[in-house]
Design an enzyme around this catalytic site. Structure first.
Site, PDB file in Angstrom:
ATOM      1  N   ASN A   1     -34.279  11.057   9.524  1.00 29.67           N
ATOM      2  CA  ASN A   1     -34.381  12.342  10.226  1.00 29.67           C
ATOM      3  C   ASN A   1     -34.610  13.522   9.290  1.00 29.67           C
ATOM      4  O   ASN A   1     -35.211  14.518   9.670  1.00 29.67           O
ATOM      5  CB  ASN A   1     -33.114  12.581  11.060  1.00 29.67           C
TER       6      ASN A   1
ATOM      7  N   THR B   1     -20.350   5.478  35.752  1.00 27.51           N
ATOM      8  CA  THR B   1     -21.454   5.529  36.719  1.00 27.51           C
ATOM      9  C   THR B   1     -22.762   5.778  35.992  1.00 27.51           C
ATOM     10  O   THR B   1     -22.849   6.671  35.136  1.00 27.51           O
ATOM     11  CB  THR B   1     -21.192   6.663  37.745  1.00 27.51           C
TER      12      THR B   1
ATOM     13  N   CYS C   1     -27.257  17.908  12.491  1.00 27.56           N
ATOM     14  CA  CYS C   1     -25.866  17.418  12.476  1.00 27.56           C
ATOM     15  C   CYS C   1     -25.136  17.872  11.220  1.00 27.56           C
ATOM     16  O   CYS C   1     -23.923  17.850  11.166  1.00 27.56           O
ATOM     17  CB  CYS C   1     -25.831  15.903  12.572  1.00 27.56           C
TER      18      CYS C   1
HETATM   19  N1  PLP Z   1     -29.869   8.835  14.385  1.00 20.51           N
HETATM   20  C1  PLP Z   1     -30.793   9.672  13.913  1.00 20.51           C
HETATM   21  C2  PLP Z   1     -31.775   9.166  12.904  1.00 20.51           C
HETATM   22  C3  PLP Z   1     -30.848  10.995  14.361  1.00 20.51           C
HETATM   23  O1  PLP Z   1     -31.770  11.817  13.892  1.00 20.51           O
HETATM   24  C4  PLP Z   1     -29.888  11.425  15.323  1.00 20.51           C
HETATM   25  C5  PLP Z   1     -29.868  12.835  15.760  1.00 20.51           C
HETATM   26  O2  PLP Z   1     -30.153  13.733  14.978  1.00 20.51           O
HETATM   27  C6  PLP Z   1     -28.947  10.511  15.786  1.00 20.51           C
HETATM   28  C7  PLP Z   1     -28.961   9.222  15.299  1.00 20.51           C
HETATM   29  C8  PLP Z   1     -27.895  10.906  16.796  1.00 20.51           C
HETATM   30  O3  PLP Z   1     -28.478  11.172  18.030  1.00 20.51           O
HETATM   31  P1  PLP Z   1     -27.600  11.812  19.196  1.00 20.51           P
HETATM   32  O4  PLP Z   1     -27.080  13.103  18.655  1.00 20.51           O
HETATM   33  O5  PLP Z   1     -28.564  11.998  20.326  1.00 20.51           O
HETATM   34  O6  PLP Z   1     -26.523  10.836  19.521  1.00 20.51           O
END
Ligand code: PLP
Length: 382
Positions: free
Chosen positions: A147, A232, A320
């Site tokens: 990412n 659900t 994140c």
């Molecule tokens: N994995 C990767 C490579 C991501 O880029 C992300 C989100 O940035 C996630 C997992 C987590 O996704 P989510 O926040 O939709 O659970």
């Protein structure tokens, strides 16, 4: 405002919005209820599962719809903690998303072994071969596409190696799906993804199980999702996720080579206009939409703020990790020091991004470089 932060989240595709609205209007009943209208929702849910499974090349029963990749990752490691021999280790790449890394640390603790990676963060296959030859592993974990940097892992080769040894392989395909073809993911035992990264809504995703994982359960509750996950079913969300994936898979937007050419032209021209800028993992195979840039000077949040003023939304790295103290673990694993990591800007395009948007971003970067230029740094005027 041209949006260059698709790896954080994508705008909802019109087809996904339509599918969601149709489902909330026409198929809002609980699929487990005992009357005809509810049975119709159940039938639509089953057929959505079948179509989604076709894209992944797996059996519908192996698909667990959930709230997204974070839930999936936590569930996989909790299951491995319960179902695997505690004396066996799990090999994991150090550049995984925090939802995979943190979930692995919590459930696996001292059982984690780090996979060796190149300076671009790519898993070294020869080192993996050695590890697989030396010890029996409880599992191997690598993402499909990073990412922060867009770097692609050789996940198909890893899947083959793991299969040959009977070692479960878990792959986070969250950034791969919608950008590159899904079909070969059937080679992987455990796969996770999130709809909002490929034009679907937030809060819906999936986990693909391997055959023989009958004992798997995620959230405890009712017997939904073939008794793998209570709660659900979010049929409108699932329906919209399917519509978004179908749009990508059927139109094959990821096969349009010009998208990669636009990214490459941007990187080349940016290098000419901002001396000293470095494309992180430049020579590695990367997603067509992602560029991680190590700027020659000035902290990344100032670049991001100035670019926003110029009309462009980019990011300092993983959404994140925003607000988190300390440098990105991904960049650290790739050998960047904390100061360099703080000068890194992430650009991630989407299907709707045009060549003109890329050119506009290039001009905006060059303009901001002049604005932020320290006295001693020379920047070539556009
Ligand atoms: N994995 C990767 C490579 C991501 O880029 C992300 C989100 O940035 C996630 C997992 C987590 O996704 P989510 O926040 O939709 O659970």
């Amino acid at each position: 405002m041209p949006y260059f932060d698709h790896n954080a989240t994508t705008p909802l595709l019109p087809v996904a919005r339509e599918a969601w609205l149709r489902a909330v209007d026409e198929a809002w009943q609980n699929p487990s209820s005992p009357y005809r209208e509810a049975a119709r929702v159940r039938i639509r849910l089953d057929s959505a599962r079948e179509r989604f499974a076709q894209f992944l090349g797996c059996k519908p029963k192996l698909l667990v719809f959930n709230s997204g990749a974070t839930e999936g990752a936590n569930d996989v490691f909790r299951h491995w903690a319960r179902a695997t021999d505690p004396s066996l280790r799990v090999a994991i790449s150090p550049t995984e998303h925090p939802c995979v890394l943190e979930a692995a640390k919590e459930s696996m603790g001292a059982r984690l072994a780090w996979l060796e990676t190149t300076a671009a963060g790519v898993v070294k296959l020869d080192a993996l071969d050695r590890l697989l030859g030396q010890e029996t592993l409880a599992g191997v974990v690598t993402m499909a596409a990073n990412n922060e940097t867009g770097v692609l892992q050789p996940w198909s080769e890893i899947a083959q190696r793991c299969r040959a040894r009977g070692v479960p392989f878990f792959c986070d395909a969250t950034q791969w799906l919608g950008k590159l073809p899904a079909s070969r993911l059937s080679e992987v035992d455990w796969v996770i993804g999130s709809a909002h990264k490929f034009g679907g809504p937030k809060g819906v995703g999936f986990l693909k199980l391997p055959a023989g994982a009958e004992g798997f359960h995620g959230l405890r509750g009712g017997e939904q999702e073939h008794a793998h996950r209570g709660g659900t079913e979010n049929f409108p969300g699932i329906s919209a996720m399917l519509a978004a994936l179908a749009e990508a898979e059927e139109k094959k937007v990821f096969l349009e080579m010009q998208r990669l050419a636009w990214r490459e032209a941007f990187e080349r021209d940016l290098g000419a206009r901002i001396p000293g800028v470095v494309v992180v993992a430049k020579t590695a195979e990367r997603l067509w939409n992602t560029v991680s840039l190590l700027m020659p000077h000035t902290e990344n949040h100032r670049w991001v703020a100035r670019l926003e003023k110029s009309g462009f939304q980019v990011s300092t790295g993983s959404a994140c990790a925003t607000g988190k103290n300390g440098p990105s673990h991904v960049l650290a694993a790739m050998g960047l020091d904390a100061i360099e990591a703080k000068r890194t800007v992430r650009v991630s395009a989407g299907w709707e991004t045009t060549e003109e948007d890329w050119r506009g971003l290039l001009d905006a970067f060059a303009k901001v470089a002049i604005e932020l230029q320290p006295a001693a740094t020379q920047v070539i005027q556009p």
